[in-house]
Design an enzyme around this catalytic site. Structure first.
Site, PDB file in Angstrom:
ATOM      1  CG  ASP A  95      43.877  29.899  67.042  1.00  0.00           C
ATOM      2  OD1 ASP A  95      44.303  31.033  67.296  1.00  0.00           O
ATOM      3  OD2 ASP A  95      44.023  28.929  67.799  1.00  0.00           O
TER       4      ASP A  95
ATOM      5  CE  LYS B 297      47.395  34.400  74.096  1.00  0.00           C
ATOM      6  NZ  LYS B 297      46.288  33.425  73.956  1.00  0.00           N
TER       7      LYS B 297
END
Length: 274
Positions: free
Chosen positions: A15, A56
């Site tokens: 990540d 998001k």
């Protein structure tokens, strides 16, 4: 897992924010707090961090759907939230994050030397993120200038799917020409990272120090008394394992040993099927 003879880990998929750069994933958390506060919705750090690792826009939906967010939205606007609200908040989020994300793109301590050491061992380095490709255009050069780079970067807008689905992980495997999934390790700082790895048939490793899941800034981490810090780490490790983590490590400096442990497990699995 279907293990072929002499299989070892070939690819590590990291990540970004909270794992390799941006200690505690501060940039998105700060911006989410800002745009929701401007909208009259006040959420705790724990509530904001809960869906971290998602694309998001999906993260915004989760915040609006949580008990506190949903209740405050109804009280403030006298109606349920809708997709127009999501789009409006996302536009504000994207604009604000784009302005500040480069400031939060410094590698977390230990990342540069650890990743460079793994590369020297012949391991390929992939990466997935909840950021868009446009946002990553800001992050990648800053991180590279400070010594960290991945062999490939896959974003949700490339695959059309984000975590916890494994499709960004699969795209890393495709680009790096690596298979089977049991030779891939997903390393991250959220529960969704662990789920991404496990849903793709890969190994998942959670990192505590600097992670979004631990939820401590660098200053908070360094100033906390040891007893409380260990309590926080124990709780975070439990949440990683509940999400499917195979191994939980204290910091990225412990990753090379964790990779050796996975190789030992692969060897035992190979011997078991002989």
């Amino acid at each position: 897992m279907n293990v072929k003879k002499n299989n070892k880990v070939q690819l590590i998929v990291f990540d970004w924010a909270g794992t390799t750069v941006d200690y505690a994933s501060s940039a998105p958390g700060t911006v989410f707090d800002r745009i929701f506060t401007l909208a009259g919705i006040h959420l705790t750090r724990e509530e904001i961090n809960g869906p971290m690792g998602m694309e998001k826009k999906a993260h915004i939906r989760e915040l609006l759907s949580c008990e506190s967010g949903n209740r405050q939205w109804q009280q403030t606007y006298g109606r349920p939230w809708n997709e127009d609200d999501v789009e409006n908040l996302y536009e504000q989020f994207e604009e604000a994050l784009y302005q500040v994300v480069v400031e939060y793109s410094s590698p977390i301590p230990g990342v540069v030397e650890t990743v460079n050491g793994l590369k020297k061992q012949g391991l390929k380095i992939g990466s997935t993120t909840g950021y868009t490709s446009q946002m990553m255009e800001q992050v990648i050069p800053k991180a590279a200038a400070m010594g960290y780079s991945a062999d490939c970067v896959v974003t949700p807008d490339v695959t059309g799917k984000s975590r916890p689905t494994p499709f960004m992980l699969f795209e890393c495997m495709r680009q790096m020409n690596v298979y089977p999934p049991c030779t891939v390790v997903k390393v991250g700082d959220t529960a969704l990272d662990m789920m991404e790895g496990k849903n793709g048939g890969a190994w998942s490793i959670g990192i505590l120090k600097g992670s979004n899941l631990l939820g401590l800034t660098q200053q908070e981490y360094e100033n906390m008394d040891q007893e409380n810090l260990e309590k926080c780490k124990k709780e975070a490790a439990k949440r990683y394992r509940e999400a499917g983590a195979d191994i939980v490590i204290d910091s990225i400096l412990d990753l090379p040993e964790a990779i050796l442990e996975i190789n030992r497990r692969l060897e035992k699995m190979e011997e078991a099927v002989k």
